[in-house]
Every structure is written in structure tokens, then in C-alpha cells.
Motif scaffolding. Structure first.
Motif, PDB file in Angstrom:
ATOM      1  N   ALA A  20      55.185  47.674  55.347  1.00  8.92           N
ATOM      2  CA  ALA A  20      55.509  48.267  56.373  1.00  8.92           C
ATOM      3  C   ALA A  20      54.550  48.111  57.293  1.00  8.92           C
ATOM      4  O   ALA A  20      54.491  47.125  58.649  1.00  8.92           O
ATOM      5  CB  ALA A  20      56.510  49.528  56.898  1.00  8.92           C
ATOM      6  N   PHE A  21      53.366  49.076  57.505  1.00  7.27           N
ATOM      7  CA  PHE A  21      52.610  49.110  58.206  1.00  7.27           C
ATOM      8  C   PHE A  21      51.355  47.919  57.788  1.00  7.27           C
ATOM      9  O   PHE A  21      51.196  47.258  59.470  1.00  7.27           O
ATOM     10  CB  PHE A  21      51.029  50.530  57.456  1.00  7.27           C
ATOM     11  N   ALA A  22      51.688  47.093  57.005  1.00 10.30           N
ATOM     12  CA  ALA A  22      50.939  45.958  56.891  1.00 10.30           C
ATOM     13  C   ALA A  22      51.905  44.769  57.535  1.00 10.30           C
ATOM     14  O   ALA A  22      51.085  43.952  59.086  1.00 10.30           O
ATOM     15  CB  ALA A  22      50.651  45.437  55.544  1.00 10.30           C
ATOM     16  N   HIS A  23      52.785  45.351  57.797  1.00  6.19           N
ATOM     17  CA  HIS A  23      54.219  44.280  58.279  1.00  6.19           C
ATOM     18  C   HIS A  23      53.358  44.275  59.849  1.00  6.19           C
ATOM     19  O   HIS A  23      53.673  43.502  60.746  1.00  6.19           O
ATOM     20  CB  HIS A  23      55.012  44.037  58.311  1.00  6.19           C
ATOM     21  N   PHE A  24      54.272  45.591  60.487  1.00  4.66           N
ATOM     22  CA  PHE A  24      53.921  45.575  61.780  1.00  4.66           C
ATOM     23  C   PHE A  24      52.900  45.392  62.335  1.00  4.66           C
ATOM     24  O   PHE A  24      52.105  45.016  63.792  1.00  4.66           O
ATOM     25  CB  PHE A  24      53.860  47.154  61.859  1.00  4.66           C
ATOM     26  N   ILE A  25      51.278  45.792  61.959  1.00  7.58           N
ATOM     27  CA  ILE A  25      50.302  45.466  62.198  1.00  7.58           C
ATOM     28  C   ILE A  25      50.424  43.723  62.665  1.00  7.58           C
ATOM     29  O   ILE A  25      50.154  43.143  63.442  1.00  7.58           O
ATOM     30  CB  ILE A  25      49.301  45.570  61.573  1.00  7.58           C
ATOM     31  N   ARG A  26      50.458  42.704  61.402  1.00  5.62           N
ATOM     32  CA  ARG A  26      50.644  41.369  61.890  1.00  5.62           C
ATOM     33  C   ARG A  26      51.792  41.329  62.723  1.00  5.62           C
ATOM     34  O   ARG A  26      51.274  40.860  63.496  1.00  5.62           O
ATOM     35  CB  ARG A  26      51.315  41.322  60.223  1.00  5.62           C
ATOM     36  N   GLU A  27      52.760  41.517  63.124  1.00  8.09           N
ATOM     37  CA  GLU A  27      53.435  41.571  63.716  1.00  8.09           C
ATOM     38  C   GLU A  27      52.852  41.997  65.205  1.00  8.09           C
ATOM     39  O   GLU A  27      53.715  41.844  66.733  1.00  8.09           O
ATOM     40  CB  GLU A  27      55.376  41.933  63.992  1.00  8.09           C
ATOM     41  N   PRO A  69      43.663  33.453  56.632  1.00 12.41           N
ATOM     42  CA  PRO A  69      43.461  33.932  57.096  1.00 12.41           C
ATOM     43  C   PRO A  69      43.645  34.748  57.903  1.00 12.41           C
ATOM     44  O   PRO A  69      43.073  36.731  58.750  1.00 12.41           O
ATOM     45  CB  PRO A  69      41.762  33.146  57.502  1.00 12.41           C
ATOM     46  N   SER A  70      44.472  34.504  58.789  1.00 10.02           N
ATOM     47  CA  SER A  70      44.716  34.679  60.326  1.00 10.02           C
ATOM     48  C   SER A  70      46.040  35.790  60.014  1.00 10.02           C
ATOM     49  O   SER A  70      46.344  36.403  60.884  1.00 10.02           O
ATOM     50  CB  SER A  70      45.225  32.965  61.160  1.00 10.02           C
ATOM     51  N   ASN A  71      46.636  35.855  58.877  1.00  6.82           N
ATOM     52  CA  ASN A  71      47.208  36.796  58.038  1.00  6.82           C
ATOM     53  C   ASN A  71      47.214  38.110  57.818  1.00  6.82           C
ATOM     54  O   ASN A  71      47.713  38.689  56.724  1.00  6.82           O
ATOM     55  CB  ASN A  71      49.006  36.530  57.484  1.00  6.82           C
ATOM     56  N   LEU A  72      45.766  38.071  56.983  1.00  2.99           N
ATOM     57  CA  LEU A  72      45.407  38.731  56.548  1.00  2.99           C
ATOM     58  C   LEU A  72      45.163  40.326  56.771  1.00  2.99           C
ATOM     59  O   LEU A  72      44.254  39.974  58.031  1.00  2.99           O
ATOM     60  CB  LEU A  72      43.604  38.587  55.705  1.00  2.99           C
ATOM     61  N   VAL A  73      45.614  41.449  56.562  1.00  7.05           N
ATOM     62  CA  VAL A  73      44.751  42.651  57.664  1.00  7.05           C
ATOM     63  C   VAL A  73      43.897  42.712  56.632  1.00  7.05           C
ATOM     64  O   VAL A  73      43.890  43.373  55.295  1.00  7.05           O
ATOM     65  CB  VAL A  73      46.660  43.976  56.970  1.00  7.05           C
ATOM     66  N   LYS A  74      42.455  43.645  57.804  1.00  5.98           N
ATOM     67  CA  LYS A  74      41.775  43.935  56.885  1.00  5.98           C
ATOM     68  C   LYS A  74      41.352  45.898  57.047  1.00  5.98           C
ATOM     69  O   LYS A  74      41.331  46.409  58.256  1.00  5.98           O
ATOM     70  CB  LYS A  74      40.668  43.371  57.609  1.00  5.98           C
ATOM     71  N   VAL A  75      42.078  46.302  56.308  1.00  6.97           N
ATOM     72  CA  VAL A  75      41.880  47.658  56.263  1.00  6.97           C
ATOM     73  C   VAL A  75      40.307  48.801  56.230  1.00  6.97           C
ATOM     74  O   VAL A  75      40.140  48.021  54.622  1.00  6.97           O
ATOM     75  CB  VAL A  75      43.281  48.342  55.465  1.00  6.97           C
TER      76      VAL A  75
END
Lengths: 417, 281
Positions: free
Chosen positions: A371-378, A38-44
Motif C-alpha cells: 500500500a505504501f508503495a502504491h500511495f507513493i506512485r499515486e 522505471p517511472s513506476n519504480l519506487v526507490k526506498v
């Protein structure tokens, strides 16, 4: 199950393409983290789910560690389709302002008509969301700048949809350019030609401007913002900087159906040190299709098709040895003789395919969302992505001004990022 | 010491020019003349280019005598002369069979070259038998090397090494550190071993074979020479090298000797005074 297969396929593709080195976040290590926790899930949330928005949504559904939690469109058929595409799991909105109230969201993807990009992007960033906005950014340089400013002041990522920056074929070309394989590059030519009216079917006449927004100046700059912005981004990328001046001509020659945007454009952009980018686009002939031709004194790249043409053949290995020997004052036997050398390609002029794109292979659209999701996570990105997006949109707008005002437009320093 | 070097594409392969010890600007000019002359010849003699003189001949010379340009006329005259001197082993009509053209009666007849009628006064060519075709691929590189030699001589350049696709080498004068140019024919499958070594001075060396060694070290077999006796591609994996003062003669004879093999070579060689050959592999 499906997910596992897709992920394996994805990792396999990425390492095979060598993308992991040019796009470090694509290494299997970045994939290894538990994207489902859950902590890594990006909600768009998706704002604008028309033609392009739908494509992005379908790609985003294949992106691991992302949940499409909201969709928004103010056109009923698109609204209903978005609900169906997300199996009614995403919350649906007609008004993007209500979507921005949704506290669940981390980010939005904006694929509305162009005239709505700027204010929706700025509102979203101000609402504390990261934004992926389709190209072009906006219809004026001031709006483009305001979007960048909103990203900075809110500390949120703004990424513009230029998928070529994530296309493995383009990355291969950039490697060749970085290795100076083409020598000195002083001209790039690009073109995008189609032969159709560029219209979408309109169910009832009052929807004409809403559906065919690309044809009217209130909503779009036509071929420039919708097509040219991609190739302008590539030219900026290859030269490593933004243009300093532009001039050109635009006309409505063939499709005189009440549209307000040009169906025929020709522009020349000037870069620092007198380098040129020559661009044209038309929609009444498709013979030449689309291409980006990068012309160096040692060779030519055709970036849309993955072809490389050497100006000169490689010297015979025996001749190379001879040249080295002479330089070192050596007098050795040189290996030469046998059946005639033949170029590895059939045309005999040094053309070679440096990248074979398989049918259905990625054009970068999926990778850019990943990449976008990854950048958000980072919670960080590389400034170059927004710089490319901004400089492309800015140059697109300046090109339109040059054509509309029929003059040479100098691009001031403060406009170049 | 100045060393000039450049390479261009021509006739389906590459042409390397190395000139040591001369002013670079002059070398550039000489190189450009060699390139223009070679590409000019290719434009006239190419079998593949539909605009070439050879293509026009192949389309029209069977209908009526066709007036052609001087370069193509000269090339065909020289080729027919070599046809006689090599007892038919060098054959520009049979050469066309490698393109998969129909082996019709005209081309596959024993001495199809007799079907070519040249008229020097009108500079015309006529094919007595319909269906005849010609391919000057076996002489084009030799003619280009011959012109390159003349261009270098006119510029007063005494030392140079030219390689046309590596199968044809022209060694003028000497290496800056020696009294000749030392060239070794590599074993295609073991390039560190030379099959034969040559010391060349004001001489050409031409090698015919069917093993192509690519720059990456891989070897491809490409059969490309037709045996006029059998009308089939020669498939034997061997090499023959011919050295001669004339690059044109070396080029033509390496093809002819490759066709007839070791047994038939001496008979042809006896018609030529200043040549030397060796079969390898």
C-alpha cells in the motif's frame, strides 16, 4: 519467474479475501500497471535494519515495483547483515543524514529504536521523502504532532506501521462491525501477555542499552509503545474515534533486573459517550496470550483469533415466518418440526470462526508495504492511515503518563486527530 | 399488537419463545424465568458437563448409593416410569451408548435399566452393576417445556408458541388471527412441501428423526438415538411426530416410537390415553 508466481498468488489471495473492495487500490487493476517500468519504480531506503527492520526489508523485497536502493544502521552487525540481505546492491550508510542526501530515493522506511523515530522522520520528510515509520510514532505527543505537521507541510506521505489495518482477518471483523452485527458496543478488552524477560542477547556489556533499548525510559515507553500501541489502534478503529481520558497502573514486579519500564500494566481508556477500552499487558505469565475482545449487546468478537460469539442463537426460520405473518395479520402454516436444530459449531453456544487464518498467512505487514508503495506512485494516501497511527501513539503516550503520574489523564480536544 | 419474541441457547440447541398480545415487560420476565429454569435443568441433567448431577451419578453411583438433588431424582424416576410404559423402548441407560462408551455387560444387557436402584426416602440412586451409565438427553427438553408451560400458566398467559430446537413445539391458545396454531412438518429435502400439517391448541408436538435441516437449507444426517434391542444407533431415515397435551409425554414418546418404528408403535400407544402419532417420510 519467481516474481510472476508471487504476483499471481498475491492477486489470487487479495480477490479471494475480498480485500479489493475494502482496500480499492488492491484491485487487480492497480496491479496491472507496469510496475517494472522505471517511472513506476519506487526507490526506498531503510533506516534501522535490526529485528523489525529486517522483517520489513524482507517483505519489501517481495513487493513489486520497489527497489531497496539504500540501507542504514549504526550497529555494525545489522549494517553488515543489511548489505548481505540486499546482495550489496543497496548503498549502505552508518549515518541516516548521509542516506537522506541520496537523491535517488523516493522514500524511507524507519525501524530504529523509538527515541529516534521523531527526528529521523521529520528530517526525512524535510528532505522531500515519503516515510513509512514503525509504530509507535514517538515518546511524546508533541513529537507525534510535529511528525504529522512535517508530513503536511512537505506534502509527503507519512504512514505508521500498524499492520492490523491491512490484515484480511481484521478487515473481515470490521465488515461485521460496519454491518452492526454486534449491536451496541460499549466495552473492548485487549491484552498482550508473554512470559519472558523481553531481553535480547548482548555481546558485550556496554551494548546493553543499545540492544535492549526497549527496557529503558530514555529510548522507549516499554510495553505501551512496543505492544499496546497495536491494540489501542484497533480500539480506536472499532470505536471510530480517539479516547478522551485514561487512567491506569504500571509496575515492575517480576523482572527486577535494572530495567526502567513496567513489566505489568493495566489501563482503562474512556471514549466519547462513556465507552471503555480495558487494556493490560504483562511479561510474567503467558497463559492468556493476546486477544482483542469486542463486546456488543448482540455478540462478541475475538479479533486476534477470528472468533465470533452470538449472544443469542438465530431464531428458527419457521419462527421468523410466524413473526412476519403476525405483523401482516396473516395466519399461515409455519414450517417447524424435525430433528433438533444444532448450532453449526460444536460448543453449542454460538461460537463460530469467521476467519480461518492459514499458517503463514499475511498479518498485513506485506500488504501495508504494498500500500505504501502504491500511495507513493499515486502521490496520495487516505488521511485515515496517519490519523490511526497518530491517535494510537498519542493514546499510548497518555496512558504512560497516567501510570507514571498515578492520576486520571484527560485528553484535550487538540490532542485528538 | 405487541409480539414478544426471544431465543436462547440451551441443551445444545435453541429455545424460541413467541408471545403475542401481552405486555412486553411481563413477557420479558416470563422469558427470563423460562430461560433460568431450562438452564438450571441443563446444569443438572447434562451428560457433557462434568459438574452436572448426571456426571456425578455416572462417576459415583456404582460405588455406593448417592444422594442427589430433587430435580435429577424426579427426572430419573419419570424416565424409569416411561421405560416401563414404553416396554423398554425409552431407555436412559442405552441412550448413553451413543457417546461411544464401552458396551460393557452392564449397559448392553437387555434390560440395563433394572440396574438402577432409586430410594425415595433418602433420595438416592445406586447402580447395582458397575459400568452402568445414564443419559437424560431424551427427557431434558420435555421437562423444560413442561416447566415453561407451568410458568406461562402462572403468569396467566393463554396464547404462546414455544419451539425447543424445532423438534419440540408447545402451542398454547391460539394465533392472533386464528383459533389455533398451524404447524407443518417440512420435508427436509424439499422444505416447500409439508409432510404433515397440524392444527394445535393447548397441545405439544414432538418430532424425532435423524435428518437435520440447517438454517442455510442444507441437510445433515445425524444418527443420535440408540435402539435398546440392538444397542446400535437407529439409522432409518424417517420421522415420527407425536402430539399430546403433555410436552413431556410427546417428547419421550417420539423417541420411543422412532426406535420401535411403525410396527411396534401401536403396542406402546395403547398404554397412553391422550396422544396421537404419525410416521412420516
Amino acid at each position: 519467474m519467481n516474481h510472476i508466481i508471487n504476483r499471481r498468488k498475491f492477486i489470487g489471495n487479495v480477490s479471494a479475501l475480498g480485500l479489493a473492495t475494502t482496500l480499492p487500490w488492491m484491485s487487480p487493476f492497480s496491479m496491472a500497471s507496469n510496475l517494472k517500468s522505471p517511472s513506476n519504480l519506487v526507490k526506498v531506503g531503510f533506516i534501522g535494519v535490526g529485528s523489525r527492520g529486517r522483517t520489513l526489508l524482507l517483505h519489501m523485497q517481495q513487493t513489486e515495483g520497489v527497489e531497496i536502493a539504500a540501507v542504514c544502521d549504526n550497529y555494525e552487525p545489522n549494517y553488515q547483515r543489511a548489505i548481505k540481505l540486499t546482495n550489496s546492491k543497496a548503498k549502505a550508510y552508518y549515518d541516516y543524514r548521509e542516506l537522506l542526501e541520496n537523491k535517488e530515493l523516493d522514500a524511507v522506511v524507519i525501524a530504529t529504536p523509538l527515541h529516534e523515530h521523531a527526528h529521523i522522520t521529520i528530517d526525512s520528510l524535510n528532505a522531500g521523502l515519503h516515510v513509512f515509520c514503525e509504530k509507535a510514532m514517538a515518546m511524546t505527543v508533541e513529537d507525534c504532532m510535529a511528525m504529522v505537521e512535517a508530513s503536511k507541510s512537505n506534502g509527503k506521505i507519512l504512514q505508521i506501521g500498524h499492520q492490523r489495518m491491512f490484515d484480511p482477518m481484521y478487515h473481515k471483523a470490521m465488515e461485521m462491525l460496519d454491518a452492526k452485527q454486534l449491536g451496541s458496543i460499549n466495552q473492548i478488552r485487549a491484552f498482550w501477555h508473554r512470559n519472558n524477560d523481553w531481553r535480547r542477547p548482548v555481546p558485550t556489556p556496554e551494548l546493553e542499552r543499545k540492544i535492549n533499548w526497549r527496557l529503558y525510559r530514555e529510548y522507549s515507553l516499554g510495553l505501551m509503545t512496543e505492544l499496546a500501541s497495536h491494540h489501542i489502534q484497533v480500539a480506536n478503529w472499532v470505536y471510530g474515534e480517539a479516547p478522551i481520558a485514561v487512567s491506569g497502573f504500571g509496575s515492575i514486579n517480576h523482572w527486577k533486573d535494572g530495567r526502567e519500564v513496567y513489566d505489568n500494566v493495566n489501563l482503562v481508556y474512556k471514549y466519547p459517550n462513556g465507552k471503555h477500552f480495558v487494556y493490560d499487558s504483562m511479561i510474567s505469565n503467558k497463559h492468556y496470550g493476546l486477544e482483542v475482545q469486542v463486546m456488543g449487546h448482540k455478540g462478541t468478537l475475538e479479533m486476534e483469533t477470528g472468533n465470533y460469539f452470538s449472544e443469542n442463537p438465530p431464531p428458527a426460520p419457521g419462527i421468523m415466518q410466524l413473526l412476519n405473518d403476525i405483523e401482516k395479520d396473516m395466519f399461515e402454516i409455519i414450517p417447524i418440526g424435525g430433528a433438533s436444530w444444532v448450532p453449526e459449531t460444536a460448543n453449542g453456544k454460538g461460537g463460530e470462526k469467521y476467519y480461518e487464518k492459514k499458517k503463514g498467512a499475511s498479518d498485513g505487514t506485506d500488504y501495508q508495504l504494498h500500500a505504501f508503495a502504491h500511495f507513493i506512485r499515486e502521490n496520495k494516501t487516505d488521511d485515515k492511515y496517519l490519523r490511526e497511527g497518530y491517535n494510537s501513539s498519542m493514546a499510548t503516550v497518555m496512558g504512560d503518563i497516567a501510570m507514571r503520574e498515578n492520576r486520571l489523564v484527560e485528553i484535550p480536544e487538540e490532542y485528538r486527530m | 399488537m405487541n409480539i414478544f419474541h426471544n431465543t436462547f441457547f440451551a441443551m445444545g440447541t435453541r429455545f424460541d419463545v413467541v408471545i403475542p398480545g401481552e405486555e412486553i415487560a411481563m413477557c420479558e420476565s416470563v422469558y427470563s424465568q423460562i430461560q433460568q429454569k431450562t438452564l438450571g435443568l441443563e446444569a443438572k441433567l447434562s451428560y457433557y458437563d462434568p459438574q452436572s448431577t448426571v456426571s456425578r451419578i455416572n462417576r459415583e453411583a456404582e460405588i455406593k448409593p448417592l444422594r442427589i438433588d430433587e430435580q435429577a431424582y424426579r427426572a430419573i424416576s419419570i424416565a424409569l416410569n416411561y421405560h416401563r410404559l414404553t416396554n423398554g423402548a425409552f431407555d436412559i441407560c442405552k441412550a448413553a451408548l451413543k457417546h461411544g462408551i464401552e458396551a460393557n455387560a452392564a449397559v448392553s444387557t437387555k434390560d440395563s435399566a433394572l440396574g438402577i436402584v432409586l430410594n425415595q426416602n433418602n433420595q438416592t440412586i445406586y447402580f447395582r452393576w458397575p459400568g452402568l451409565k445414564i443419559d437424560l438427553g431424551g427427557i431434558g427438553k420435555g421437562l423444560a417445556m413442561e416447566s415453561a408451560k407451568n410458568i406461562l400458566a402462572q403468569a396467566g398467559i393463554q396464547n404462546a408458541l414455544l419451539s425447543f430446537g424445532e423438534s419440540s413445539v408447545l402451542a398454547l391458545g391460539k394465533h392472533p388471527k386464528g383459533d389455533c396454531w398451524k404447524v407443518g412438518i417440512p420435508n427436509a429435502n424439499d422444505p416447500h412441501n409439508f409432510l404433515h400439517q397440524f392444527q394445535l391448541r393447548d397441545e405439544a408436538l414432538s418430532t424425532s428423526g435423524n435428518l437435520h435441516r440447517n438454517d442455510d437449507g442444507s441437510v445433515t444426517e445425524i444418527d443420535h438415538i440408540i435402539d435398546p434391542e440392538t444397542n446400535l444407533l437407529v439409522k432409518k431415515n424417517k420421522l415420527v411426530s407425536v402430539r399430546s397435551a403433555s410436552p413431556l409425554e410427546a417428547e419421550v414418546l417420539s423417541t420411543a416410537l422412532f426406535v420401535v418404528g411403525e410396527d411396534g408403535a401401536e403396542k406402546i400407544a395403547s398404554n397412553f390415553k391422550q396422544m396421537w402419532y404419525v410416521f412420516l417420510g
